[in-house]
Design a protein around this motif. Sequence first.
Motif, mmCIF file in Angstrom:
data_model
loop_
_atom_site.group_PDB
_atom_site.id
_atom_site.type_symbol
_atom_site.label_atom_id
_atom_site.label_comp_id
_atom_site.label_asym_id
_atom_site.label_seq_id
_atom_site.Cartn_x
_atom_site.Cartn_y
_atom_site.Cartn_z
ATOM 1 N N VAL A 218 16.466 -14.062 3.932
ATOM 2 C CA VAL A 218 16.041 -15.075 4.311
ATOM 3 C C VAL A 218 14.784 -15.758 3.126
ATOM 4 O O VAL A 218 14.422 -16.762 3.208
ATOM 5 N N ALA A 219 14.517 -14.885 2.408
ATOM 6 C CA ALA A 219 13.858 -15.074 1.155
ATOM 7 C C ALA A 219 14.227 -14.421 -0.083
ATOM 8 O O ALA A 219 14.418 -13.316 0.023
ATOM 9 N N ALA A 220 14.106 -15.048 -1.312
ATOM 10 C CA ALA A 220 14.325 -14.428 -2.792
ATOM 11 C C ALA A 220 13.914 -15.356 -3.573
ATOM 12 O O ALA A 220 14.147 -16.420 -3.523
ATOM 13 N N PRO A 221 13.357 -14.811 -4.736
ATOM 14 C CA PRO A 221 12.995 -13.156 -4.840
ATOM 15 C C PRO A 221 11.460 -13.024 -4.493
ATOM 16 O O PRO A 221 10.657 -13.688 -4.412
ATOM 17 N N LEU A 222 11.439 -11.848 -3.764
ATOM 18 C CA LEU A 222 10.040 -11.255 -3.242
ATOM 19 C C LEU A 222 9.592 -10.129 -4.033
ATOM 20 O O LEU A 222 9.161 -9.107 -3.361
ATOM 21 N N ALA A 223 9.827 -10.143 -5.483
ATOM 22 C CA ALA A 223 9.355 -8.785 -6.192
ATOM 23 C C ALA A 223 7.988 -8.509 -6.009
ATOM 24 O O ALA A 223 7.441 -7.478 -5.938
ATOM 25 N N THR A 224 6.927 -9.647 -6.111
ATOM 26 C CA THR A 224 5.613 -9.326 -5.918
ATOM 27 C C THR A 224 5.382 -8.603 -4.600
ATOM 28 O O THR A 224 4.427 -7.592 -4.393
ATOM 29 N N PHE A 225 5.688 -9.095 -3.370
ATOM 30 C CA PHE A 225 5.667 -8.640 -2.160
ATOM 31 C C PHE A 225 6.012 -7.330 -2.086
ATOM 32 O O PHE A 225 5.534 -6.154 -1.781
ATOM 33 N N GLU A 226 7.345 -6.901 -2.791
ATOM 34 C CA GLU A 226 7.920 -5.604 -2.614
ATOM 35 C C GLU A 226 7.118 -4.659 -3.418
ATOM 36 O O GLU A 226 6.709 -3.572 -2.813
ATOM 37 N N ARG A 227 6.863 -5.156 -4.678
ATOM 38 C CA ARG A 227 5.981 -4.003 -5.448
ATOM 39 C C ARG A 227 4.669 -3.921 -4.888
ATOM 40 O O ARG A 227 4.302 -2.667 -5.086
ATOM 41 N N ALA A 228 4.043 -4.755 -4.554
ATOM 42 C CA ALA A 228 2.591 -4.560 -3.951
ATOM 43 C C ALA A 228 2.718 -3.892 -2.737
ATOM 44 O O ALA A 228 1.806 -2.651 -2.722
ATOM 45 N N TRP A 229 3.418 -3.901 -2.072
ATOM 46 C CA TRP A 229 3.709 -2.956 -0.802
ATOM 47 C C TRP A 229 3.973 -1.626 -1.037
ATOM 48 O O TRP A 229 3.399 -0.602 -0.496
ATOM 49 N N VAL A 230 5.039 -1.316 -1.852
ATOM 50 C CA VAL A 230 5.558 -0.171 -2.179
ATOM 51 C C VAL A 230 4.466 0.699 -2.693
ATOM 52 O O VAL A 230 4.096 1.953 -2.485
ATOM 53 N N LEU A 231 3.850 0.082 -3.877
ATOM 54 C CA LEU A 231 2.948 0.699 -4.682
ATOM 55 C C LEU A 231 1.506 1.194 -3.889
ATOM 56 O O LEU A 231 0.909 2.002 -3.904
ATOM 57 N N SER A 232 1.211 -0.064 -3.131
ATOM 58 C CA SER A 232 0.045 0.386 -1.993
ATOM 59 C C SER A 232 0.318 1.510 -1.074
ATOM 60 O O SER A 232 -0.606 2.257 -1.019
ATOM 61 N N THR A 233 1.480 1.401 -0.615
ATOM 62 C CA THR A 233 1.725 2.444 0.198
ATOM 63 C C THR A 233 1.782 3.867 -0.098
ATOM 64 O O THR A 233 1.058 4.977 0.088
ATOM 65 N N LEU A 234 2.449 4.061 -1.433
ATOM 66 C CA LEU A 234 2.584 5.364 -2.025
ATOM 67 C C LEU A 234 1.435 5.961 -2.656
ATOM 68 O O LEU A 234 0.798 6.881 -2.347
ATOM 69 N N ALA A 235 0.706 4.952 -3.231
ATOM 70 C CA ALA A 235 -0.860 5.194 -3.844
ATOM 71 C C ALA A 235 -1.943 5.432 -2.703
ATOM 72 O O ALA A 235 -2.708 6.503 -2.847
ATOM 73 N N GLY A 236 -1.740 4.746 -1.607
ATOM 74 C CA GLY A 236 -2.637 4.904 -0.869
ATOM 75 C C GLY A 236 -2.441 6.226 -0.002
ATOM 76 O O GLY A 236 -3.817 6.555 0.426
ATOM 77 N N VAL A 237 -1.620 6.894 0.060
ATOM 78 C CA VAL A 237 -1.456 8.319 0.560
ATOM 79 C C VAL A 237 -1.342 9.401 -0.439
ATOM 80 O O VAL A 237 -1.518 10.670 -0.176
ATOM 81 N N GLY A 238 -1.412 8.764 -1.729
ATOM 82 C CA GLY A 238 -1.410 10.006 -2.773
ATOM 83 C C GLY A 238 -0.170 10.628 -3.184
ATOM 84 O O GLY A 238 -0.127 11.869 -3.729
ATOM 85 N N VAL A 239 1.013 10.068 -2.870
ATOM 86 C CA VAL A 239 2.377 10.681 -3.081
ATOM 87 C C VAL A 239 2.135 10.700 -4.754
ATOM 88 O O VAL A 239 2.353 9.734 -5.383
ATOM 89 N N PRO A 240 2.370 11.886 -5.225
ATOM 90 C CA PRO A 240 2.560 12.137 -6.855
ATOM 91 C C PRO A 240 3.750 11.665 -7.321
ATOM 92 O O PRO A 240 4.407 12.632 -7.426
ATOM 93 N N CYS A 241 4.114 10.381 -7.461
ATOM 94 C CA CYS A 241 5.355 9.956 -8.225
ATOM 95 C C CYS A 241 5.151 9.114 -9.629
ATOM 96 O O CYS A 241 3.722 8.924 -9.689
ATOM 97 N N THR A 242 6.178 9.225 -10.344
ATOM 98 C CA THR A 242 5.815 8.218 -11.601
ATOM 99 C C THR A 242 5.998 6.674 -11.326
ATOM 100 O O THR A 242 6.981 6.343 -10.817
ATOM 101 N N VAL A 243 4.730 6.162 -11.692
ATOM 102 C CA VAL A 243 4.934 4.843 -11.771
ATOM 103 C C VAL A 243 4.516 4.101 -13.137
ATOM 104 O O VAL A 243 3.704 4.547 -14.044
ATOM 105 N N PRO A 244 5.812 3.384 -13.724
ATOM 106 C CA PRO A 244 5.759 3.137 -15.250
ATOM 107 C C PRO A 244 4.576 2.191 -15.236
ATOM 108 O O PRO A 244 4.224 1.242 -14.255
ATOM 109 N N GLY A 245 4.080 2.276 -16.493
ATOM 110 C CA GLY A 245 2.969 1.447 -16.746
ATOM 111 C C GLY A 245 3.273 -0.228 -16.907
ATOM 112 O O GLY A 245 2.564 -1.037 -16.398
ATOM 113 N N ASP A 246 4.598 -0.280 -17.037
ATOM 114 C CA ASP A 246 5.100 -1.699 -17.188
ATOM 115 C C ASP A 246 4.914 -2.437 -15.931
ATOM 116 O O ASP A 246 4.745 -3.634 -15.839
ATOM 117 N N VAL A 247 5.166 -1.787 -14.677
ATOM 118 C CA VAL A 247 5.472 -2.452 -13.341
ATOM 119 C C VAL A 247 3.697 -2.585 -12.931
ATOM 120 O O VAL A 247 3.347 -3.759 -12.464
#
Length: 485
Positions: A218-247
């Motif tokens: 229904v929509a594309a590309p939605l990279a900003t939406f996807e990246r903002a939500w995924v990173l906000s969710t994982l970082a928001g609860v403190g999941v200790p994962c690797t997040v590349p500096g580039d992203v």
Amino acid sequence: MGPCTMTWVREQASALVAEMTGDPFGSFSASVYETGRVVSLMPSLDGHDERVRYLLRQQRPDGGWGGPGLYGLAPTLSAVEALLRQPGEDARIAAQRGLESLVDNGMVPDTVAVEIIVPGLVQEINAQLGKALAVPGGMTVETLAKLREMMDRGLALPDKLLHSLEAFGSSARGAGFVEPTEYGVGCSPAATASWLGDGKAHPYLAAVQDPETRAVPVAAPLATFERAWVLSTLAGVGVPCTVPGDVVDWLAAEFGESGVAGGVGLPPDADDTAAALHALAKLGRPRSTDTLRGYRVEDHFATFADERTPSTTTNAHVLQALGASREGHREVMSKLALWLRDRQERDGSWQDKWHASPYYATVCCAVALAEHGDECTASSVRDAVGWVLANQRPDGSWGRWAGTFEETAYAVQILLRTNVSHEAIPEAAARGCAFLFQNQDAEHPPLWHDKDLYTPLRIVRAEGLAAMYLGLANAEVARLLAYSR
């Protein structure tokens, strides 16, 4: 099913972020509505026959398409209108069954541009059938007619309407105020097809197709939406994962004077801006929240200009962004928290226009209030937890229509992120986590609002990983999980 360990969650989250970083479009479910429009508007596009077969396969036993109830209205009208144009008995029968399935029996859900999409499709169907199918849901053609008149006079539409340009029929073709990008028009395959007209190739339309079904999202590309939500969710609860500096650098660079847009061709909005600000703050790259000022409307924030109905989840995300910034927005935050409190349903849940499930709205609002509310909103958070505890299904899941991975992830987060003390929480959360671990590979039904219901697949996966991480990080929940195995 993966092992129930912290190491596994961390590895899965890191892999998800890495996969997301390499995808400029984002991972989103196919859309019956959008695919139907491409079938109708651009039959010469490669993959046309496969798209028609996709529509035929997606028809429900009752003859309709799409989600439950009137969530199926726009996709059913889109599929019917497209199939009426196709040769062959199968298409004719499917279109007739679709028409027979339409029932005007309630309020149409507040999906994107529904007030112009539905009347426009009814007009298109009537033009083919030579009869007057009524516009359902108490809608009229007046808004659509006024906007078409604007276009015919050479006037530009508001930027947000470019995403639904296909609703304007022949008026949209080659409209001079439209400035397409390398990703088409309005972050939409259908809008792009309507502006181009049939017979004009565009690499964007080839790039967004599913390689097998040739259906489109229904929509594309939605990279900003996807990246903002995924990173906000994982970082928001403190999941200790690797997040590349580039992203992280990429997300920070997306900001303009009015914040960020969810995707190329969409206008900036408060929701994506707030989610990106929250993610960057949690990842150690905070930036000024001044970009949110333009969205403030008295005691709350509009998602975008001239918004018909305010969004509870947008305002919850703004509250989180302001709180994470540590810029001292106490007065604004207090008013915003009270605004959210006053929009809570009597049963303790919240509703929102961007999602079909109250579990999404409730996790956004309850967590934001738990983190940044005060004694005036504490009872709202407790009521939300009570609502979750009262609605768990026998198999440990939660869901509006049926138990789902996504909604269960939200419910578990409500239980474990709100700091409410209740003796029933550990067992309920453990049962929910067990359901998540057992149903990781299940299909995720579309629940998010655009012109059609859709699923942001990586975002849903991130929400599940966040919930599982919280369960494993809670000693009592982890003990009950280990015992259940």
